[in-house]
Design a protein around this motif. Structure first.
Motif, PDB file in Angstrom:
ATOM      1  N   TYR A 137      10.964 -11.305 -14.773  1.00 21.54           N
ATOM      2  CA  TYR A 137      10.149 -12.520 -14.806  1.00 21.54           C
ATOM      3  C   TYR A 137       8.949 -12.291 -15.721  1.00 21.54           C
ATOM      4  CZ  TYR A 137      12.707 -12.661 -10.390  1.00 21.54           C
ATOM      5  OH  TYR A 137      13.677 -12.588  -9.428  1.00 21.54           O
ATOM      6  N   PHE A 143       8.376 -17.037 -10.274  1.00 20.66           N
ATOM      7  CA  PHE A 143       8.867 -16.040  -9.326  1.00 20.66           C
ATOM      8  C   PHE A 143       9.650 -16.742  -8.201  1.00 20.66           C
ATOM      9  CE2 PHE A 143       4.926 -13.076  -9.991  1.00 20.66           C
ATOM     10  CZ  PHE A 143       5.316 -12.867 -11.317  1.00 20.66           C
ATOM     11  N   ARG A 146      10.529 -15.737  -2.234  1.00 18.00           N
ATOM     12  CA  ARG A 146      10.487 -14.480  -1.473  1.00 18.00           C
ATOM     13  C   ARG A 146       9.625 -13.434  -2.190  1.00 18.00           C
ATOM     14  NH1 ARG A 146      15.541 -14.767  -3.772  1.00 18.00           N
ATOM     15  NH2 ARG A 146      16.110 -13.081  -5.209  1.00 18.00           N
ATOM     16  N   THR A 147       9.560 -13.522  -3.506  1.00 18.57           N
ATOM     17  CA  THR A 147       8.710 -12.603  -4.264  1.00 18.57           C
ATOM     18  C   THR A 147       7.238 -12.911  -4.029  1.00 18.57           C
ATOM     19  OG1 THR A 147      10.403 -12.313  -5.974  1.00 18.57           O
ATOM     20  CG2 THR A 147       8.134 -11.766  -6.588  1.00 18.57           C
ATOM     21  N   TYR A 148       6.889 -14.193  -4.008  1.00 17.72           N
ATOM     22  CA  TYR A 148       5.506 -14.580  -3.696  1.00 17.72           C
ATOM     23  C   TYR A 148       5.103 -14.067  -2.316  1.00 17.72           C
ATOM     24  CZ  TYR A 148       5.721 -17.912  -7.625  1.00 17.72           C
ATOM     25  OH  TYR A 148       5.831 -18.492  -8.866  1.00 17.72           O
ATOM     26  N   SER A 172       3.008  -4.382  -6.639  1.00 16.97           N
ATOM     27  CA  SER A 172       4.147  -4.969  -5.923  1.00 16.97           C
ATOM     28  C   SER A 172       4.898  -5.952  -6.810  1.00 16.97           C
ATOM     29  CB  SER A 172       3.675  -5.655  -4.639  1.00 16.97           C
ATOM     30  OG  SER A 172       2.749  -6.692  -4.914  1.00 16.97           O
ATOM     31  N   ALA A 173       4.180  -6.752  -7.595  1.00 16.13           N
ATOM     32  CA  ALA A 173       4.837  -7.717  -8.487  1.00 16.13           C
ATOM     33  C   ALA A 173       5.682  -7.005  -9.539  1.00 16.13           C
ATOM     34  CB  ALA A 173       3.789  -8.605  -9.158  1.00 16.13           C
ATOM     35  N   LEU A 176       8.823  -5.810  -8.091  1.00 14.26           N
ATOM     36  CA  LEU A 176       9.704  -6.928  -7.777  1.00 14.26           C
ATOM     37  C   LEU A 176      10.228  -7.638  -9.021  1.00 14.26           C
ATOM     38  CD1 LEU A 176       7.650  -8.280  -4.758  1.00 14.26           C
ATOM     39  CD2 LEU A 176       9.941  -7.279  -4.648  1.00 14.26           C
TER      40      LEU A 176
END
Length: 267
Positions: A137, A143, A146-148, A172-173, A176
């Motif tokens: 992404y 996003f 679930r990623t948020y 974390s982003a 992911l």
């Protein structure tokens, strides 16, 4: 309010604005500086309330995009999805912060904890920055939901001073699937409701204890945080796109180690 107190507030406000959106922990820096400068605020509220300057700095930079989101919220599905994503990311920290506010302020706001968290977080940042992650992404507005949510849960780690809200959300982003730039940009978006919520909650908890002297110090800190915050928000995305986060990892190690040395020598 004396000259020395005003100078300390100005320095702390400058540091707040410079560190709030970098993955180095603004709260950790403020606590360490306040400890060694001998600066004390009512209920340790200065460290949170001065964030208003940084909040307004990022809102002013993103003002045009915020207006676009508001104008298209009812008609554009992409806008609706992104706003929901920001709210989903904000909720875990809002709920946990409200439940653990007393514990966080009473126990975790400790310079020893800050130094250890700075060092551990610096090592994590260096490791992650060196990994060959495959980003999926490159736009913070696309996003998966679930990623948020996962990023929002990771943000809760930043309730430990020294961990860094932006550091937790950016790392974390990236894990992911976000690019470094997209990870940093979503950290900006998530900062707005999170910081505003922390500011409002702390003000509600401590406003009866605040004095005119506290108000003057907060205004000075706010002004410096706003000016320095503008500089960081306008320059960070371009920097991380070109150079990554290694510099901030090394900075955390240096500050954490220096803080531990200072605590051992001076207490």
């Amino acid at each position: 309010m004396g000259i020395i107190e005003a100078f300390q507030a100005a320095v702390l406000g400058l540091v707040e604005g410079l560190t709030e959106f970098l993955p180095v922990s603004s709260t950790g820096h403020l606590l360490l500086l306040g400890h060694f400068l001998g600066f004390r605020s009512t209920g340790q509220s200065f460290e949170v309330l001065v964030q208003l300057g940084a909040i307004l700095a990022i809102v002013s930079v993103y003002f045009g995009r915020i207006i676009f989101l508001l104008r298209t919220l009812r008609t554009r599905p992409e806008t609706q999805r992104f706003v929901i994503g920001v709210l989903v990311g904000f909720l875990p920290a809002a709920i946990l912060g409200a439940l653990l506010h007393g514990f966080i302020k009473g126990v975790l706001f400790n310079p020893w904890i800050v130094c250890v968290a700075l060092i551990v977080g610096g090592l994590v940042l260096l490791v992650v920055d060196g990994l060959k992650l495959e980003p999926r992404y490159d736009d913070a507005e696309t996003f998966p939901l679930r990623t948020y949510l996962a990023i929002g849960c990771a943000q809760c780690l930043a309730m430990i001073p020294g961990v860094s809200r932006s550091g937790a959300t950016i790392v974390s982003a990236m894990f992911l699937g976000a690019t470094k730039r997209a990870a940093a940009e979503f950290s900006f978006w998530l900062a707005m409701p999170t910081m505003a919520g922390a500011f409002a909650w702390d003000l509600l908890k401590n406003y009866k204890q605040l004095t005119f002297n506290d108000g003057g110090l907060i205004v000075i800190g706010f002004t410096m945080a706003f000016i320095s915050g503008l500089f960081v928000v306008r320059s960070l995305l371009g920097y991380v796109s070109r150079h990554g986060f290694a510099l901030f990892g090394w900075w955390r190690l240096v500050v954490g180690a220096a803080g531990l040395a200072g605590l051992i020598v001076f207490g």
